[in-house]
Design a protein around this motif. Structure first.
Motif, PDB file in Angstrom:
ATOM      1  N   THR A 203       0.827  -1.208   0.000  1.00 35.19           N
ATOM      2  CA  THR A 203       0.000   0.000   0.000  1.00 35.19           C
ATOM      3  C   THR A 203       0.859   1.255   0.000  1.00 35.19           C
ATOM      4  OG1 THR A 203      -1.839  -1.100   1.122  1.00 35.19           O
ATOM      5  CG2 THR A 203      -1.727   1.299   1.299  1.00 35.19           C
TER       6      THR A 203
ATOM      7  N   ARG B 106       2.754   1.761  -3.404  1.00 38.87           N
ATOM      8  CA  ARG B 106       1.928   2.235  -4.515  1.00 38.87           C
ATOM      9  C   ARG B 106       1.449   3.665  -4.309  1.00 38.87           C
ATOM     10  NH1 ARG B 106       0.424  -0.877  -8.831  1.00 38.87           N
ATOM     11  NH2 ARG B 106      -0.134   1.248  -9.488  1.00 38.87           N
TER      12      ARG B 106
ATOM     13  N   HIS C  95      -3.517  -0.023  10.139  1.00 37.83           N
ATOM     14  CA  HIS C  95      -3.377  -1.056   9.116  1.00 37.83           C
ATOM     15  C   HIS C  95      -3.636  -2.455   9.656  1.00 37.83           C
ATOM     16  CE1 HIS C  95      -1.639   1.301   5.807  1.00 37.83           C
ATOM     17  NE2 HIS C  95      -0.914   1.933   6.708  1.00 37.83           N
TER      18      HIS C  95
ATOM     19  N   ALA D 274      -9.154   1.537   6.356  1.00 40.13           N
ATOM     20  CA  ALA D 274      -9.464   1.122   4.989  1.00 40.13           C
ATOM     21  C   ALA D 274     -10.950   0.897   4.744  1.00 40.13           C
ATOM     22  CB  ALA D 274      -8.694  -0.146   4.639  1.00 40.13           C
TER      23      ALA D 274
ATOM     24  N   ARG E  99      -8.185   1.269  -0.677  1.00 36.68           N
ATOM     25  CA  ARG E  99      -7.033   0.643  -1.330  1.00 36.68           C
ATOM     26  C   ARG E  99      -7.292   0.488  -2.818  1.00 36.68           C
ATOM     27  NH1 ARG E  99      -5.718   2.086   2.992  1.00 36.68           N
ATOM     28  NH2 ARG E  99      -4.834   0.843   4.697  1.00 36.68           N
TER      29      ARG E  99
ATOM     30  N   LEU F 288      -5.566  -6.723   0.760  1.00 38.06           N
ATOM     31  CA  LEU F 288      -5.276  -6.375  -0.633  1.00 38.06           C
ATOM     32  C   LEU F 288      -5.390  -7.587  -1.546  1.00 38.06           C
ATOM     33  CD1 LEU F 288      -2.203  -3.966  -0.474  1.00 38.06           C
ATOM     34  CD2 LEU F 288      -4.553  -3.403  -1.068  1.00 38.06           C
TER      35      LEU F 288
ATOM     36  N   TRP G  15      -5.375   2.794  -7.513  1.00 40.28           N
ATOM     37  CA  TRP G  15      -4.386   3.376  -6.603  1.00 40.28           C
ATOM     38  C   TRP G  15      -4.365   4.904  -6.705  1.00 40.28           C
ATOM     39  CZ3 TRP G  15      -3.024   1.047  -2.567  1.00 40.28           C
ATOM     40  CH2 TRP G  15      -2.822  -0.330  -2.531  1.00 40.28           C
TER      41      TRP G  15
ATOM     42  N   SER H  67      -6.927   6.031  -4.323  1.00 38.86           N
ATOM     43  CA  SER H  67      -6.433   5.807  -2.962  1.00 38.86           C
ATOM     44  C   SER H  67      -5.460   6.904  -2.555  1.00 38.86           C
ATOM     45  CB  SER H  67      -5.753   4.435  -2.885  1.00 38.86           C
ATOM     46  OG  SER H  67      -5.165   4.232  -1.620  1.00 38.86           O
TER      47      SER H  67
END
Length: 346
Positions: free
Chosen positions: A35, A38, A119, A154, A175, A273, A333, A336
Motif C-alpha cells: 500500500t 503504490r 493497518h 481502509a 485501497r 489487498l 491506486w 487511494s
C-alpha cells in the motif's frame, strides 16, 4: 492552525513535502508495504516529494515471533534528524512500532500535526500469540493514535470497530489494485494440479487462520502462496496441500490467474489487498463474514461469505469470473492516493 489538505479552499497547487514514518517497509512483503509503495508512487507522479523513513535505515532486531520483520533499534535521534533535514509539510505515521513512536514523540515535542493509519488489528494479533486481554492492547493502541488529526482506516467496518473502542478522528483511506498486472489469463495449465484449485495468498502466520482452510475436505487442490513463521509447521501437518513459497510480480499474478477459487480464512485483516488482486484476476472469493471481506465483497456478488468456510467455498464455485474482474476495476491506486492526500494535515 491545523488544516486537513482536503479542507483547503482553494486546494494547494504547490508540491507538498510528505514524510511517512513506517516500521513496515521493503524488503518486507505484506499489505502495508504494498500500500505505501503504490501510494508513494502515485503521490510522486502528482509532483509531491515523499520521504519514507523505514527500518532499512537503521540497525535492527528481529521481531519476536516474526523474525522476518526487523524492528529499528533506538531510532529516535535519526528519525528526528531526518524530519528536521527534510522539513516536511505533512507527517504521516503508518505503524505503531519503534519508528512510528519516534516520529510521534518528535511531533508532540515540536507541536507538528501528524496523521496515523490503522493497518493491522494489533490487539487481536497480540491475543493470538500471548493471550493478552483485548482491552489492554486496545488501550495502548488508542493512546498511540489519540493525538493524530486523522486516523486512516481502509473500511467502514474497521471504522465502526474503532469507534466502539473509543477512537476518534477516523477517516477513510481505501485501497487499490494493479489491474494490468492482476488480470485473467489463458495459461491456466501453468499450475499442473488437480482442479478445482483453491488458492490462499498471504503471510503464513497464525493470525491468518490458514489452518481453517487447510483442514477442510475439498475436491481438487489446496495451494498456499506466501512465506512466514508458520510455514514449516503447516507443511508438516498438511502434506496433501501444495506450498509454493513467496511469489512476486508476474509470477504471483500467474498463480492467481491459474487458480479457480480464492480462499481468505483470516478473521483479523483490516482490508486484505489480496482480495482485490484475486478479483482482478477473475477469482471468486470465499471468506468469513468479517471486516475486510464484508467491505470488499458483501452484496457485490463476487464472493461468498459464510461462518462455515466450506459452505462459502461451495457457493463461490458458481460465481462468474467476469463479474469479479468488473468489481475489481472499481478500485484504483490513483483514487487511494487522492484520498490519502486529502486526509493529511498541514
Amino acid at each position: 492552525m491545523i488544516r486537513r489538505i482536503a479542507d483547503l479552499h482553494p486546494p494547494l497547487a504547490r508540491s507538498l513535502r510528505i514524510l511517512i514514518a513506517t516500521d513496515a517497509w521493503r524488503p518486507q512483503v505484506n499489505g502495508v508495504v504494498r500500500t505505501l509503495g503504490r501510494v508513494t508512487h502515485e503521490l510522486e507522479a502528482q509532483g509531491h516529494q515523499v520521504e519514507v523513513v523505514g527500518p532499512d535505515r537503521f540497525r535492527t532486531l528481529p521481531c519476536p515471533t516474526y523474525p522476518e520483520i526487523r524492528l529499528a533499534l533506538l531510532p529516535g535521534r535519526r528519525v528526528a534528524r531526518t524530519i528536521e533535514n527534510f522539513k516536511p509539510d505533512c507527517i504521516h505515521i503508518s505503524t505503531e512500532g519503534p519508528i512510528g513512536r519516534a516520529a510521534r514523540a518528535w511531533c508532540l515535542k515540536h507541536g507538528h500535526a501528524f496523521t496515523t493509519a490503522y493497518h493491522t488489528k494489533f490487539p487481536e494479533y497480540v491475543r493470538a500469540r500471548c493471550a493478552v486481554p483485548l482491552a489492554w492492547s486496545y488501550a495502548v493502541v488508542r493512546r498511540f493514535h489519540a493525538p493524530s488529526t486523522s486516523v486512516m482506516v481502509a473500511t467502514d467496518s474497521i471504522a465502526s470497530e474503532l469507534l466502539a473502542h473509543g477512537f476518534t478522528n477516523i477517516r477513510r483511506w481505501s485501497r487499490g489494485v494493479d489491474t494490468e498486472l492482476f488480470r485473467p489469463r489463458d495459461d491456466k495449465d501453468f499450475l499442473n494440479l488437480p482442479r478445482p484449485i483453491h488458492l490462499y495468498v498471504g503471510r503464513v502466520a497464525i493470525e491468518k487462520n490458514i489452518e481453517a482452510f487447510l483442514e477442510l475436505d475439498l475436491p481438487g487442490s489446496k495451494l498456499v502462496v506466501g512465506d512466514g513463521p508458520q510455514l514449516p509447521e503447516l507443511k508438516k501437518r498438511h502434506p496433501g496441500a501444495f506450498f509454493a513459497g513467496e511469489k512476486h510480480g508476474e509470477e504471483l499474478a500467474r498463480h492467481y490467474a491459474a487458480a479457480d477459487i480464492f480462499v481468505f480464512p483470516s478473521r483479523t485483516d483490516t482490508f486484505g489487498l489480496v482480495l482485490l488482486e484475486a478479483l482482478a484476476s477473475g477469482l471468486p472469493v470465499a471468506a468469513y463474514p468479517v471486516p475486510g471481506p464484508l467491505d470488499v465483497i458483501n452484496g457485490s456478488g463476487v464472493g461468498a461469505l459464510h461462518e462455515n468456510l466450506k459452505s462459502a467455498i461451495e457457493a463461490a464455485r458458481d460465481i462468474d469470473p467476469g463479474l469479479c474482474r468488473a468489481h475489481a476495476l472499481e478500485f484504483s491506486w490513483a483514487a487511494s492516493a487522492r484520498q490519502f492526500l486529502g486526509n493529511l494535515a498541514a
